[in-house]
Scaffold this motif. Sequence first.
Motif, short mmCIF file in Angstrom:
data_model
loop_
_atom_site.label_atom_id
_atom_site.label_comp_id
_atom_site.label_asym_id
_atom_site.label_seq_id
_atom_site.Cartn_x
_atom_site.Cartn_y
_atom_site.Cartn_z
N ARG A 229 1.63 8.37 -3.05
CA ARG A 229 1.74 8.24 -1.59
C ARG A 229 1.90 9.62 -0.93
NH1 ARG A 229 4.60 4.10 -3.99
NH2 ARG A 229 4.11 1.95 -3.37
N ILE A 282 -9.35 -1.84 -7.03
CA ILE A 282 -9.54 -3.23 -6.59
C ILE A 282 -9.33 -4.20 -7.74
CG2 ILE A 282 -11.24 -4.89 -5.72
CD1 ILE A 282 -12.52 -2.55 -4.16
N ASP A 325 2.62 -6.96 -8.86
CA ASP A 325 2.87 -6.81 -7.43
C ASP A 325 3.09 -5.34 -7.05
OD1 ASP A 325 2.63 -9.52 -7.10
OD2 ASP A 325 4.79 -9.90 -6.92
N ALA A 328 -0.29 -3.68 -6.91
CA ALA A 328 -1.01 -4.14 -5.72
C ALA A 328 -0.45 -3.50 -4.46
CB ALA A 328 -0.94 -5.66 -5.62
N GLN A 329 0.87 -3.35 -4.38
CA GLN A 329 1.49 -2.75 -3.19
C GLN A 329 1.14 -1.28 -3.07
OE1 GLN A 329 3.33 -4.53 -0.78
NE2 GLN A 329 2.78 -2.63 0.28
N SER A 331 -1.55 0.13 -4.16
CA SER A 331 -2.95 0.16 -3.74
C SER A 331 -3.08 -0.08 -2.24
CB SER A 331 -3.73 -0.90 -4.53
OG SER A 331 -5.10 -0.88 -4.20
N LYS A 332 -2.33 -1.05 -1.73
CA LYS A 332 -2.35 -1.32 -0.28
C LYS A 332 -1.80 -0.14 0.51
CE LYS A 332 -1.76 -6.36 -0.66
NZ LYS A 332 -0.82 -7.48 -0.45
N ASP A 333 -0.72 0.44 0.01
CA ASP A 333 -0.06 1.53 0.72
C ASP A 333 -0.98 2.74 0.89
OD1 ASP A 333 2.20 0.00 0.94
OD2 ASP A 333 3.34 1.08 -0.59
N LYS A 335 -4.21 2.47 1.12
CA LYS A 335 -5.38 2.02 1.90
C LYS A 335 -6.65 1.79 1.07
CE LYS A 335 -3.68 4.24 6.07
NZ LYS A 335 -3.01 5.43 6.19
N GLN A 338 -9.03 -4.36 -0.78
CA GLN A 338 -8.33 -5.33 -1.63
C GLN A 338 -9.24 -6.38 -2.27
OE1 GLN A 338 -4.84 -4.92 -2.29
NE2 GLN A 338 -5.59 -2.98 -1.45
N ASP A 339 -10.54 -6.29 -2.01
CA ASP A 339 -11.45 -7.26 -2.61
C ASP A 339 -12.85 -6.67 -2.72
OD1 ASP A 339 -12.92 -7.77 -0.09
OD2 ASP A 339 -11.10 -8.82 0.54
#
Length: 382
Positions: A229, A282, A325, A328-329, A331-333, A335, A338-339
Motif C-alpha cells: 500500500r 484477480i 479475505d 482480497a482486501q 487487492s481491493k485497497d 485498486k 475484482q473480476d
Amino acid sequence: MANCITLNQTSYHGAGAIQSIPDEVKAHGLTKAFVCSDPDLIKFGVTKKVTDVLEAAELEYEIYSNIKPNPTIENVQTGVAAFKESGADYFIAIGGGSSMDTAKAIGVIINNPDFEDVRSLEGVAPTTKPTVPIIAVPTTAGTAAEVTINYVIKDDEKQRKFVCVDPKDIPVVAIVDPDMMSSMPYGLTASTGMDALTHAIEGYITKGAWEMTDMFHIKAIEVISRSLRAACENDPKGREDMALGQYIAGMGFSNVGLGIVHSMAHALGAVYDTPHGVANAILLPTVMAYNADATGTKYKDIAIAMGVEGVEDMTQEEYRKAAVDAVAQLSKDVKIPQDLKEIVKQEDLDFLVDSAYNDACAPGNPKDASKEDIKALYQSLM
C-alpha cells in the motif's frame, strides 16, 4: 529425493546499488554490454540511469529495445541476431520480467544454438551451456526474474505463453535498487506487487515446498503485505521493502514452482495481453479458496504474516477464510479489478481452459485441478 536451491552468485540491495555495476563488469572480465530494455523505460529516462553509470566508467554498450510487455518469439529471434552483430559479451537487462526474460532467452540461444527456434526451450530444455552472463536490474517489484531460473515467452502464432525452466539462465548478478523503481506509476506498482504476493503464496503451498523455501515465502508474504500500500503511494520505505520482498519470494518459488493461478494467468496474457500481475491478482483469492482444503495449516501462517488479528483463536475454516479475505482486501485497497467480466469472452473459454491445464505451472498446484475445475474458476469471475 534431494532438494535443490539455485540462486544468484551475487546480489546488491538498496538505494544506489546500480553504482556497483562497473565493479562487477570488471571483476568478470567483461567488455561490452547488450542492454535489453523496453521502449517506455528508454523514453522516460529510466534506462539512462544505468547507461550513465556505464558511460562514467567508460564501459561500452549497445541498446536493444524490441521488447514487448509479453515478450514474443520474434522479440527473442531478432535479439539473437542483434546480439551476434553487436560484439557484446554480456547482458544488462533493465526492466520488469519482459526485459529479463528476453535477455535470458537470447543468452541461452547464443550459447545453445540448437534451440534457436525458441519453442524448443519450453519446459525443462536439455541445454548444455549456461547463458551469456546477465546483470539484471529490475525496475518493478514483482517478477523477481533477476533471481529465478524461469522465463516466459509468448507464441503469437499459437496464442499461448510457454514457461521455460533452466538453472543455466539465472543472472550472475542482481542489482535490486529501489531508486530504479521510483518512477513506476500506481497501477504498475500495484499489479507487480500482487504478482510478487502470488509468487510467495503459491510457492508456499505448492507441492514442491519444503522448509527452506517456506522460510523465504512466509517472510516475503509478511514484507509484501505490509509494504505494498505504501509503495503504491511512492513512499521510499515502501518501495525499498517491496524491492526486497519480491526478491525473497523469487528465491523461493524459482526452486519449487507455482500453481494454477499462474497457469490461468498465462492463458489470459496470451489471448488478451492482460498484464500478468493484474491477471494473478484477480485470480488469487478465488484459487486460494479452491485450494484451501489441500493446504493443511499453511493458511494460518499466511493469515498471521498478513497481519490478521486473533488467528490463534480461529478454527481451521475461519483462518483459511481469513487468509483469503486478507488477500482480497489488499487487492481491493490497491485498486486491482475484482473480476474478469471486462477481459474474458465466453467464446474463448474452452481455449483458455486447455491452455491453463497444459501450462507448466499447473502440476505444482497443491491439489490436482481438472479442466472442469479450471473452467468453473474462470466462470466464477465472469
